[in-house]
Design a protein around this motif. Structure first.
Motif, PDB file in Angstrom:
ATOM      1  N   ALA A 231      51.046  69.165  59.385  1.00 25.38           N
ATOM      2  CA  ALA A 231      52.031  69.577  58.393  1.00 25.38           C
ATOM      3  C   ALA A 231      51.349  69.871  57.067  1.00 25.38           C
ATOM      4  O   ALA A 231      50.626  69.026  56.540  1.00 25.38           O
ATOM      5  N   LEU A 232      51.590  71.063  56.527  1.00 28.68           N
ATOM      6  CA  LEU A 232      51.011  71.490  55.254  1.00 28.68           C
ATOM      7  C   LEU A 232      52.155  71.687  54.264  1.00 28.68           C
ATOM      8  O   LEU A 232      52.932  72.635  54.377  1.00 28.68           O
TER       9      LEU A 232
ATOM     10  N   ILE B  97      46.078  74.157  40.016  1.00 31.38           N
ATOM     11  CA  ILE B  97      44.764  74.526  39.509  1.00 31.38           C
ATOM     12  C   ILE B  97      44.693  76.042  39.491  1.00 31.38           C
ATOM     13  O   ILE B  97      45.478  76.719  40.158  1.00 31.38           O
ATOM     14  N   THR B  98      43.736  76.567  38.757  1.00 30.28           N
ATOM     15  CA  THR B  98      43.675  78.016  38.538  1.00 30.28           C
ATOM     16  C   THR B  98      43.615  78.800  39.846  1.00 30.28           C
ATOM     17  O   THR B  98      44.367  79.759  40.044  1.00 30.28           O
TER      18      THR B  98
ATOM     19  N   ILE C 245      42.013  71.862  48.189  1.00 29.12           N
ATOM     20  CA  ILE C 245      43.377  72.313  48.440  1.00 29.12           C
ATOM     21  C   ILE C 245      43.890  71.779  49.770  1.00 29.12           C
ATOM     22  O   ILE C 245      45.028  71.316  49.870  1.00 29.12           O
ATOM     23  N   GLY C 246      43.055  71.803  50.794  1.00 29.39           N
ATOM     24  CA  GLY C 246      43.482  71.342  52.114  1.00 29.39           C
ATOM     25  C   GLY C 246      43.928  69.891  52.109  1.00 29.39           C
ATOM     26  O   GLY C 246      44.993  69.550  52.648  1.00 29.39           O
TER      27      GLY C 246
ATOM     28  N   TYR D 288      50.688  83.823  52.322  1.00 25.67           N
ATOM     29  CA  TYR D 288      49.560  84.668  52.699  1.00 25.67           C
ATOM     30  C   TYR D 288      48.348  84.376  51.814  1.00 25.67           C
ATOM     31  O   TYR D 288      47.212  84.253  52.313  1.00 25.67           O
ATOM     32  N   ASN D 289      48.564  84.263  50.514  1.00 25.27           N
ATOM     33  CA  ASN D 289      47.444  83.988  49.610  1.00 25.27           C
ATOM     34  C   ASN D 289      46.769  82.667  49.959  1.00 25.27           C
ATOM     35  O   ASN D 289      45.539  82.539  49.866  1.00 25.27           O
ATOM     36  N   PHE D 290      47.566  81.693  50.367  1.00 27.70           N
ATOM     37  CA  PHE D 290      47.039  80.383  50.750  1.00 27.70           C
ATOM     38  C   PHE D 290      46.178  80.487  52.010  1.00 27.70           C
ATOM     39  O   PHE D 290      45.001  80.118  52.012  1.00 27.70           O
TER      40      PHE D 290
END
Length: 374
Positions: free
Chosen positions: A113-114, A122-123, A353-354, A333-335
């Motif tokens: 699960a994400l 963050i930037t 990030i993960g 999509y960006n992720f």
């Protein structure tokens, strides 16, 4: 890698997690994309629009079969994801603090699960931040809906019959939603003021042409954790309440947006304060799904107290489904594309990030943030 998208089943959810635009981009990465028939209808996207870009459309079971990634707006019941690969990514909104049992069920089902709510601020993750994109639309919609309910003109209007004074709009909470609410009300010609507990927002308020209303001392210098406000002292709350009480009595429309992650929305407006407002005034509580900033607010209901209408939606972005879906899908999509490994044909998440967004892995709940909350 097969990516599956199902029709949203949560009550009132009109968004879809994948648009033809982002489906085409995923296919260009080498992914197979499968959509449940009718998934985009509520967002004005036809099944044909998906097939035209190379996606397949069919029953849910067919879309899920052997899928390594499942995309959603609201996280689906893990019991409905039979057929997806063991360990498949499920990227969606999980509401993990309030839906801990569902998170545990994902772990038990062996799914990864994400939680898009846990995207770090963050930037390099800005383009992946679904909360910001959806909050932006919420701030806009709150003003539009409140203006419609208010039933009077927003801008000053000078006519031969006399002058109509501009509506007075007060925005409480100057995050993404609050800033968009200010900008929208200003564009519509209202006289706008705003407040926040974070001192740094004064400049942001004034840059949009609104009047900043602040307690003289005691606010947070700079930003709170993750860009959100923190819980304030009782002394500050008392001073804030006094300031708001004096200001709110003069307002026609109030938009409240304050949220604290992992906690119920802070109470900003009491019934006594509502009683000081003019009959016919309107309050729109964006935070009503998290318990509300306004005493008496009920999601998806018009509540009248002391002649003041209190309103708020259980799912504000869902009232702008086509645009909300387009932004949400681009965030997803960006992720995933940022971590796409061409050799493995799938995303390989990094630690920063993960680890932030991952709730479950290998049959266990692994989110430090969630585990710390108990």
């Amino acid at each position: 890698m097969k990516i599956a998208v199902l029709k949203e089943r949560a009550e009132g959810e009109t968004r879809v997690a994948l648009t033809p635009e982002t489906a085409k981009k995923f296919i260009a990465l080498g992914a197979d994309v499968a959509i449940e028939a009718g998934a985009g209808e509520a967002a004005a996207i036809s099944d044909a629009a998906y097939t035209d870009v190379g996606a397949t459309v069919g029953p849910a079971q067919e879309a899920l079969k052997d899928a390594g990634i499942v995309l959603g707006v609201q996280a689906p019941d893990p019991a409905t994801l039979g057929g997806a690969k063991e360990g498949a990514f499920v990227a969606a909104l999980f509401d993990p603090f309030r839906e801990r049992e569902r998170v545990d069920a994902y772990a038990k089902a062996g799914l990864e699960a994400l939680s898009m709510e846990f995207m770090p601020r963050i930037t390099r993750a800005q383009s992946m931040d679904v909360l910001s994109s959806q909050s932006n639309l919420s701030g806009y919609k709150a003003v539009i809906a409140a203006a419609d309910q208010y039933g009077r003109a927003f801008p000053m209007m000078m006519t031969a019959a006399g002058t109509v004074q501009p509506a007075r709009v007060f925005v409480m909470g100057v995050g993404v939603a609050g800033l968009q609410a200010i900008a929208t009300a200003k564009r519509m010609g209202a006289q706008v003021s705003a407040t926040d507990v974070r001192s740094a927002t004064r400049e942001q308020i004034e840059s949009l042409g609104a009047k900043a209303i602040f307690v003289a001392e005691g606010g947070i210098e700079g930003e709170g954790s993750g860009g959100y406000a923190s819980e304030m002292s009782d002394e500050y709350k008392a001073a804030q309440a006094k300031l708001v009480s004096a200001h709110i009595a003069k307002q026609d429309i109030v938009i409240t947006t304050a949220l604290i992650p992992g906690r119920p929305a802070p109470r900003l407006i009491s019934d006594d304060q509502i009683a000081t407002m003019k009959p016919g005034s309107v309050i729109f509580d964006i935070a009503v799904p998290q318990g509300g900033n306004v005493e008496g607010a009920v999601a998806d209901q018009l509540v009248t107290r002391h002649g003041v209408t209190i309103m708020g939606y259980a799912n504000t972005p869902a009232h702008l489904a086509p645009d909300a879906s387009a932004l949400f899908a681009r965030n997803l999509y960006n992720f995933l594309s940022a971590f796409w490994d061409a050799e493995e044909g799938r995303p390989v998440l990094d630690e920063e990030i993960g680890d932030a967004v991952r709730l479950t892995q290998g049959g266990q709940v692994v989110s430090a943030r969630l585990l710390e909350a108990g």
